[in-house]
Design an enzyme around this catalytic site. Sequence first.
Site, PDB file in Angstrom:
ATOM      1  N   GLN A 262     -10.286  -3.922  -2.832  1.00  0.00           N
ATOM      2  CA  GLN A 262     -11.686  -3.466  -2.276  1.00  0.00           C
ATOM      3  C   GLN A 262     -12.739  -3.838  -3.386  1.00  0.00           C
ATOM      4  OE1 GLN A 262     -12.108  -1.189   0.492  1.00  0.00           O
ATOM      5  NE2 GLN A 262     -14.333  -2.047  -0.266  1.00  0.00           N
TER       6      GLN A 262
ATOM      7  N   HIS B  33      -7.579   0.923  -5.999  1.00  0.00           N
ATOM      8  CA  HIS B  33      -7.889   0.050  -4.771  1.00  0.00           C
ATOM      9  C   HIS B  33      -8.554  -1.360  -5.339  1.00  0.00           C
ATOM     10  CE1 HIS B  33      -8.043  -1.080  -0.839  1.00  0.00           C
ATOM     11  NE2 HIS B  33      -8.904  -0.278  -0.366  1.00  0.00           N
TER      12      HIS B  33
ATOM     13  N   ARG C 231       0.829  -1.127   0.050  1.00  0.00           N
ATOM     14  CA  ARG C 231       0.006   0.130  -0.091  1.00  0.00           C
ATOM     15  C   ARG C 231       0.855   1.270  -0.106  1.00  0.00           C
ATOM     16  NH1 ARG C 231      -5.139   1.490   3.723  1.00  0.00           N
ATOM     17  NH2 ARG C 231      -6.057   0.076   2.181  1.00  0.00           N
TER      18      ARG C 231
ATOM     19  N   ARG D 104     -14.010  -8.191   2.496  1.00  0.00           N
ATOM     20  CA  ARG D 104     -12.455  -7.872   2.173  1.00  0.00           C
ATOM     21  C   ARG D 104     -12.027  -9.563   2.679  1.00  0.00           C
ATOM     22  NH1 ARG D 104     -10.481  -2.703   2.218  1.00  0.00           N
ATOM     23  NH2 ARG D 104      -8.894  -3.812   0.963  1.00  0.00           N
TER      24      ARG D 104
ATOM     25  N   CYS E  86     -16.435   2.040   1.291  1.00  0.00           N
ATOM     26  CA  CYS E  86     -15.327   1.223   1.750  1.00  0.00           C
ATOM     27  C   CYS E  86     -14.851   1.386   3.045  1.00  0.00           C
ATOM     28  CB  CYS E  86     -14.221   1.415   0.509  1.00  0.00           C
ATOM     29  SG  CYS E  86     -13.700   3.261   0.651  1.00  0.00           S
TER      30      CYS E  86
HETATM   31  N1   CP Z   1     -11.066   0.088   2.910  1.00  0.00           N
HETATM   32  C1   CP Z   1      -9.970   0.014   3.174  1.00  0.00           C
HETATM   33  O1   CP Z   1      -9.338  -0.163   2.486  1.00  0.00           O
HETATM   34  O2   CP Z   1      -9.746   0.277   4.649  1.00  0.00           O
HETATM   35  P1   CP Z   1      -8.177   0.437   5.381  1.00  0.00           P
HETATM   36  O3   CP Z   1      -7.808   1.586   4.800  1.00  0.00           O
HETATM   37  O4   CP Z   1      -8.633   0.239   6.823  1.00  0.00           O
HETATM   38  O5   CP Z   1      -7.445  -0.873   4.932  1.00  0.00           O
HETATM   39  N1  NVA Z   2      -9.798   6.718  -0.995  1.00  0.00           N
HETATM   40  C1  NVA Z   2      -9.653   6.305   0.239  1.00  0.00           C
HETATM   41  C2  NVA Z   2      -9.653   4.992   0.530  1.00  0.00           C
HETATM   42  C3  NVA Z   2      -9.548   4.462   1.726  1.00  0.00           C
HETATM   43  C4  NVA Z   2      -9.733   2.968   1.633  1.00  0.00           C
HETATM   44  C5  NVA Z   2      -8.133   6.757   0.444  1.00  0.00           C
HETATM   45  O1  NVA Z   2      -7.134   6.547  -0.342  1.00  0.00           O
HETATM   46  O2  NVA Z   2      -7.867   7.118   1.687  1.00  0.00           O
END
Ligand code: CP
Ligand code: NVA
Length: 310
Positions: free
Chosen positions: A138, A135, A108, A298, A270
Site C-alpha cells: 500500500q 502494509h 496477508r 495498487r 487506502c
Molecule cells: N487497501 C487495501 O489493502 O485494500 P484491500 O483490503 O481491499 O486489499
Molecule cells: N488498517 C486496515 C487497512 C485495510 C486495507 C486494516 O488492517 O484493516
Amino acid sequence: MLQELKGRDFLSLKDFSKEEIKEMIDLAVELKGYHKQGVRKEMLAGKTLAMIFQKSSTRTRVSFEAGMYQLGGLAHFLSTQDLQIGRGEPISDTARVLSRYVDGILIRTFDQQEVEQLAQYADIPVINGLTDLYHPTQALADMLTIYEHKNQLEGIKLAYIGDGNNVVHSLMVAGAKLGMEVRVATPVGYEPQKEIVEMAQGFAQENGGKIILFNDPEAAIQGVDVLYTDVWASMGQEEETEIRKKHFQGYQINAKMLELADKKAIVMHCLPAHRGEEITHEVMEGPQSVIFDEAENRLHAHKAILAALL
Ligand code: CP
Ligand code: NVA
C-alpha cells in the site's frame, strides 16, 4: 540496480534503500505507461504467484492477480480456510512445499512473525500483503500517487489522521526514507508503535525527512500537501468498533479540517472507507480526493514489485 532486487523478500520497506524504493516507483510509472498504451510486457511469462489470504481483500487480491496475468504470469488465490494451514499445517512446511511449485508467495495475515517465518523457510520471494504491523505494498502505491500528483516526494508534508496502525507504520517508513515530513495525529493511547516511530525517525534523519507525532489533528494538518486517513478499527479489531468511534471523535477528515491544509492538498485513503466516520462522503467525493487514483496505483505498484522481485 533493479537486478539487485531479484529474489528479495518484500516484508517491510525498512529493508529497502531510498534508491531501491525510487527504482520501484520509476518501474511502476513505466509499467503504468505501457498499460495505458495497451502495450503488453510479458516480463513474468511462465511464472506463478501463490497468494495466501487469512483476511478479506478486494484491492490487494485483485490487483496482484490481474497484475500477474498482465505480466504474462499466473496467480493462485489461496484462502487459509481452504489450505491445510487452516487445519494446523505449519507455515514452515507450507513455505517449503510452495517453493517447489511457484515463483513467489504473497501473504496477508495477522502476525508479522508469520510472514517472516514464511520468508525464512521459502526459497522464493515472499511479499507482505498486509499484517497487523505493516502494509508495505500500500505504501509503495501511495508514494507513486503522491509523486504523480505533486511531482516530488522529498519535502512533501503529509498528515495522517486516525489510528496508529499498519498503514501508518508503512507510511512513516516509506515517507522517512524518501525525505518527507510525516505528521501523525492520533487520540491518546492509539499512537503508532514506539519502536517503529523511532526507527522511522532514524531513516528520516538520514534522508532529510521528519516524523512528528501529535494528539491534536488540527495542529498536524496546518499547511500540509497530503491528508491521509484509514479506518478507526482494522481487521481483527471488530469488537472495539463502538468504543473506538467514541475515542476517535474529532479525528474525522471533513471539509472544515481540509481547509487547514494547503489549498492544493490532496486527500488519500487506502480503502475500504467508512463514510461518516474517519472521512465524510463530501471530502471523499470532492475535487481534492485522489482516493481512486490511489486504489488504481495498487495495480501498477504491485506489477513493479512483481517484475523486480520474481
Ligand atoms: N487497501 C487495501 O489493502 O485494500 P484491500 O483490503 O481491499 O486489499
Ligand atoms: N488498517 C486496515 C487497512 C485495510 C486495507 C486494516 O488492517 O484493516
